[in-house]
Design a protein around this motif. Structure first.
Motif, mmCIF file in Angstrom:
data_model
loop_
_atom_site.group_PDB
_atom_site.id
_atom_site.type_symbol
_atom_site.label_atom_id
_atom_site.label_comp_id
_atom_site.label_asym_id
_atom_site.label_seq_id
_atom_site.Cartn_x
_atom_site.Cartn_y
_atom_site.Cartn_z
ATOM 1 N N ASN A 176 51.978 22.198 97.481
ATOM 2 C CA ASN A 176 53.062 22.033 96.519
ATOM 3 C C ASN A 176 52.651 22.536 95.141
ATOM 4 O OD1 ASN A 176 54.627 20.376 94.359
ATOM 5 N ND2 ASN A 176 55.813 20.147 96.226
ATOM 6 N N PRO A 177 53.492 23.311 94.463
ATOM 7 C CA PRO A 177 53.122 23.828 93.138
ATOM 8 C C PRO A 177 52.778 22.751 92.123
ATOM 9 C CG PRO A 177 54.989 25.045 94.011
ATOM 10 C CD PRO A 177 54.759 23.896 94.947
ATOM 11 N N SER A 178 53.310 21.530 92.285
ATOM 12 C CA SER A 178 52.976 20.450 91.363
ATOM 13 C C SER A 178 51.543 19.968 91.535
ATOM 14 C CB SER A 178 53.938 19.277 91.543
ATOM 15 O OG SER A 178 55.235 19.627 91.106
ATOM 16 N N LEU A 179 50.886 20.396 92.597
ATOM 17 C CA LEU A 179 49.489 20.050 92.817
ATOM 18 C C LEU A 179 48.587 21.262 92.624
ATOM 19 C CD1 LEU A 179 49.934 17.700 95.896
ATOM 20 C CD2 LEU A 179 49.741 17.098 93.482
ATOM 21 N N ALA A 180 49.053 22.186 91.794
ATOM 22 C CA ALA A 180 48.238 23.348 91.441
ATOM 23 C C ALA A 180 46.997 22.891 90.683
ATOM 24 C CB ALA A 180 49.048 24.326 90.595
ATOM 25 N N VAL A 181 45.997 23.752 90.688
ATOM 26 C CA VAL A 181 44.706 23.430 90.086
ATOM 27 C C VAL A 181 44.590 24.100 88.720
ATOM 28 C CG1 VAL A 181 42.207 23.704 90.336
ATOM 29 C CG2 VAL A 181 43.608 23.092 92.327
ATOM 30 N N PHE A 182 44.123 23.323 87.720
ATOM 31 C CA PHE A 182 43.966 23.829 86.360
ATOM 32 C C PHE A 182 42.552 23.589 85.861
ATOM 33 C CE2 PHE A 182 48.459 22.903 86.819
ATOM 34 C CZ PHE A 182 49.040 24.053 86.316
ATOM 35 N N ALA A 183 42.160 24.429 84.916
ATOM 36 C CA ALA A 183 40.840 24.303 84.300
ATOM 37 C C ALA A 183 40.774 23.038 83.443
ATOM 38 C CB ALA A 183 40.557 25.531 83.437
ATOM 39 N N PRO A 184 39.571 22.517 83.202
ATOM 40 C CA PRO A 184 39.452 21.360 82.304
ATOM 41 C C PRO A 184 40.080 21.593 80.938
ATOM 42 C CG PRO A 184 37.403 21.682 83.510
ATOM 43 C CD PRO A 184 38.284 22.863 83.846
ATOM 44 N N SER A 185 40.091 22.841 80.454
ATOM 45 C CA SER A 185 40.653 23.125 79.134
ATOM 46 C C SER A 185 42.163 22.927 79.082
ATOM 47 C CB SER A 185 40.321 24.563 78.719
ATOM 48 O OG SER A 185 40.901 25.502 79.615
ATOM 49 N N ALA A 186 42.816 22.764 80.250
ATOM 50 C CA ALA A 186 44.268 22.566 80.267
ATOM 51 C C ALA A 186 44.671 21.191 79.765
ATOM 52 C CB ALA A 186 44.806 22.762 81.687
ATOM 53 N N PHE A 187 43.749 20.233 79.795
ATOM 54 C CA PHE A 187 44.114 18.838 79.592
ATOM 55 C C PHE A 187 43.683 18.347 78.215
ATOM 56 C CE2 PHE A 187 43.243 19.552 84.114
ATOM 57 C CZ PHE A 187 44.506 19.275 84.627
ATOM 58 N N THR A 188 44.669 17.840 77.483
ATOM 59 C CA THR A 188 44.418 17.185 76.206
ATOM 60 C C THR A 188 45.175 15.868 76.229
ATOM 61 O OG1 THR A 188 44.249 19.307 75.058
ATOM 62 C CG2 THR A 188 44.580 17.342 73.701
ATOM 63 N N GLY A 189 44.456 14.779 76.375
ATOM 64 C CA GLY A 189 45.129 13.494 76.513
ATOM 65 C C GLY A 189 45.996 13.503 77.754
ATOM 66 N N ASP A 190 47.291 13.174 77.549
ATOM 67 C CA ASP A 190 48.198 13.155 78.696
ATOM 68 C C ASP A 190 49.029 14.420 78.784
ATOM 69 O OD1 ASP A 190 49.872 12.805 76.565
ATOM 70 O OD2 ASP A 190 50.870 11.001 77.345
ATOM 71 N N ARG A 191 48.594 15.480 78.127
ATOM 72 C CA ARG A 191 49.333 16.731 78.133
ATOM 73 C C ARG A 191 48.589 17.787 78.941
ATOM 74 N NH1 ARG A 191 53.252 15.758 74.519
ATOM 75 N NH2 ARG A 191 52.792 14.317 72.816
ATOM 76 N N VAL A 192 49.382 18.682 79.547
ATOM 77 C CA VAL A 192 48.821 19.748 80.377
ATOM 78 C C VAL A 192 49.373 21.076 79.882
ATOM 79 C CG1 VAL A 192 48.398 20.555 82.717
ATOM 80 C CG2 VAL A 192 48.936 18.152 82.322
ATOM 81 N N ASN A 193 48.488 22.000 79.592
ATOM 82 C CA ASN A 193 48.880 23.320 79.098
ATOM 83 C C ASN A 193 48.550 24.368 80.157
ATOM 84 O OD1 ASN A 193 49.344 25.685 77.766
ATOM 85 N ND2 ASN A 193 47.718 25.442 76.257
ATOM 86 N N PRO A 194 49.557 24.906 80.873
ATOM 87 C CA PRO A 194 49.264 25.889 81.918
ATOM 88 C C PRO A 194 48.968 27.286 81.382
ATOM 89 C CG PRO A 194 51.619 25.553 81.777
ATOM 90 C CD PRO A 194 50.998 24.585 80.805
ATOM 91 N N ALA A 195 49.148 27.508 80.073
ATOM 92 C CA ALA A 195 48.921 28.839 79.509
ATOM 93 C C ALA A 195 47.429 29.142 79.457
ATOM 94 C CB ALA A 195 49.523 28.930 78.109
ATOM 95 N N GLY A 196 47.010 30.127 80.245
ATOM 96 C CA GLY A 196 45.612 30.542 80.225
ATOM 97 C C GLY A 196 44.662 29.603 80.920
ATOM 98 N N THR A 197 45.163 28.719 81.798
ATOM 99 C CA THR A 197 44.267 27.734 82.424
ATOM 100 C C THR A 197 44.430 27.633 83.937
ATOM 101 O OG1 THR A 197 45.875 25.945 82.074
ATOM 102 C CG2 THR A 197 44.255 26.318 80.328
#
Length: 509
Positions: A176-197
């Motif tokens: 499922n796309p909602s279970l995609a994998v992101f780099a540690p740099s994507a996460f700041t607190g409870d926010r997720v940034n998919p740009a570049g991660t």
């Protein structure tokens, strides 16, 4: 606008342990060559930029834990441990192989060598952390509805994913796309940034609100450099405008072309595919007049599905027979009559209701008008409300409407017929438009989830389907085909019956 940080708002519960989801027992290994069948793997390709028109603007600022994840997937930005092939089978993505351990609750996934968009290595620790955060999201991704999942690194390139109870479709869930994998740099607190991660063949680089986005080719993609140098995305909710953009050459690919626009297009640009998508009338069973099963039965009796199929979809749909349509060939031979109906149709006597739909799929307002007329002919008083989907969803799930005409791909979440039952029809479901909470449906869904074999799960899903239909919470209208517009000379567009993929590493013009 350049976006070094996208301010995304999925809310996480307090930190806990780890997460993920199940598939069929046994060991699954990637087929030889690139599992996507996309890039040539040679590192070649200059590649013109692709111009793509999508129907649904991001509703949650590109949060990977909601429906925006599917746009990120269709654009080749995100990947998970697995993906679905055309037959609905889990195949390799970031994981090369996997197997279930003895208790059936633990699965081990062997990672391929891959790199995140920020240049860091895809490690077992990073994968486990990313999956853990998804499992803690509130509300949880639909693929995890009813599943309590943890993940941990079991070695440099091994990830163990566990569930409280054995889950035979975990590898399917993890696609499922909602279970995609992101780099540690994507996460700041409870926010997720998919740009570049993320890890896909294209990197999300810029966005312009909810109207446009730009992606660049990721030269470090594990599957080989993409043929196109990038993708320029326009979100065009109006179906006529989307078709016109294709017709005039403003875009190379347009998703969800309205059937009314097909005759005006060059036949060579029209590509249709059967999907597991339905258009249905959902009745609010939690508040308002449709808490009365007699009035739900009256609404069901009022609906003529053939009028919707013929009058609105013009041959690109057929009258619905249930929740699982003809694209799922196993369903028809198993289906019986709805079960559990206890109320006869009641006289509406002018009962007033609000019927909602959205205009991102252009056939839906017309479908809702037909439904409105049929309900009014039966004695209801109907007010129709049409919005964009991004402005509709929160009110819909809060029970603000008495009824809604919606389109849903029944296999979108995992490719497993049982998963959608848990998320869409149970008391704890994460996307339950009818707000249905019925003990019989919950019990049959739970029984279906316990089945391990595909044939047994299908049979159990049909039994649960009969109970859902017996509540009259959902009145299926039509089973759909989807038309994608592709300009001549553009190749490698992915026509996916599960509607998760569109642009891949092999797409080019």
């Amino acid at each position: 606008m350049r976006i070094p940080r996208l301010r995304l708002r999925p809310r996480l519960r307090l930190p806990a342990v780890l997460l993920l989801v199940p598939l069929l027992a046994g060991c699954f290994v990637a087929a030889p060559g690139d599992p996507y069948g996309d890039a040539d793997g040679t590192g070649s390709g200059g590649g013109a930029r692709l111009r793509v028109a999508l129907a649904f603007p991001p509703a949650e600022n590109y949060s990977p834990y909601g429906m925006d994840a599917y746009d990120l997937s269709r654009l080749g930005v995100v990947e998970g441990l697995t993906r679905l092939d055309a037959n609905g089978t889990a195949v390799a993505a970031l994981a090369e192989s996997w197997y279930a351990e003895g208790n059936g609750r633990d699965w081990l996934f062997s990672l391929r060598e891959a790199t995140f968009h920020d240049g860091t290595e895809v490690t077992a620790a990073a994968v486990a952390d990313s999956l853990t955060r998804a499992a803690l999201a509130e509300p949880p991704p639909g693929a995890l509805s009813g599943i309590r999942l943890t993940a941990e690194a079991a070695g440099d390139r091994l990830v163990r994913v566990s569930t409280e109870e054995p889950d035979p479709v975990l590898p399917l869930r993890l696609s499922n796309p909602s279970l995609a994998v992101f780099a540690p740099s994507a996460f700041t607190g409870d926010r997720v940034n998919p740009a570049g991660t993320a890890t896909g063949p294209f990197v999300l680089t810029t966005t312009t609100g909810d109207t446009a986005a730009s992606l660049d080719r990721f030269d470090g993609y594990w599957g080989g450099r993409a043929h196109a140098s990038g993708v320029d995305v326009r979100y065009i909710s109006d179906g006529t405008a989307r078709a016109n953009a294709l017709r005039t050459g403003e875009v190379d690919v347009a998703e969800a072309v309205p059937v009314a626009q097909v005759p005006a297009l060059d036949p060579d640009t029209v590509h249709e595919i059967n999907t597991a998508r339905n258009t249905s009338l959902y009745l609010n069973t939690s508040t308002g007049l449709f808490t009365d099963p007699g009035l739900r039965a009256a609404a069901r009796e009022a609906i003529d599905t053939a009028a919707v199929a013929d009058g609105v979809y013009e041959g690109y749909a057929e009258p619905a027979q249930g929740l699982y349509g003809p694209a799922l060939s196993w369903a028809a031979g198993l289906r019986g009559e709805p079960t559990g109906r206890t109320a006869d149709p009641a006289a509406p006597d002018g009962a007033a209701l609000t019927l909602a739909t959205y205009n991102d799929r252009p056939e839906l307002p017309e479908t809702a008008q037909v439904v409105q007329q049929q309900l009014e002919h039966a004695g209801f008083t109907v007010r129709l409300e049409v919005r964009g989907y991004a402005q509709l969803e929160s009110d819909l799930l809060a029970g603000a409407f008495d009824a809604a005409v919606l389109s849903r791909n029944m296999m979108l979440e995992t490719g497993d017929p049982v998963t959608v039952l848990a998320s869409g029809y149970t008391c704890e479901g994460s996307f339950n438009p009818a707000l249905l909470c019925d003990p019989a449906v919950d019990a049959l869904t739970e029984a279906a989830r316990a089945e391990a074999g595909p044939a047994q799960r299908q049979q159990a899903a049909i039994r649960a389907e009969a109970a859902v239909l017996g509540t009259d919470a959902e009145i299926p209208l039509v089973h759909l085909k989807v038309v994608t517009g592709i300009r001549p000379g553009v190749t490698g567009v992915v026509l996916d019956p599960y509607e998760r993929e569109l642009v891949g590493a092999g797409t080019r013009r």
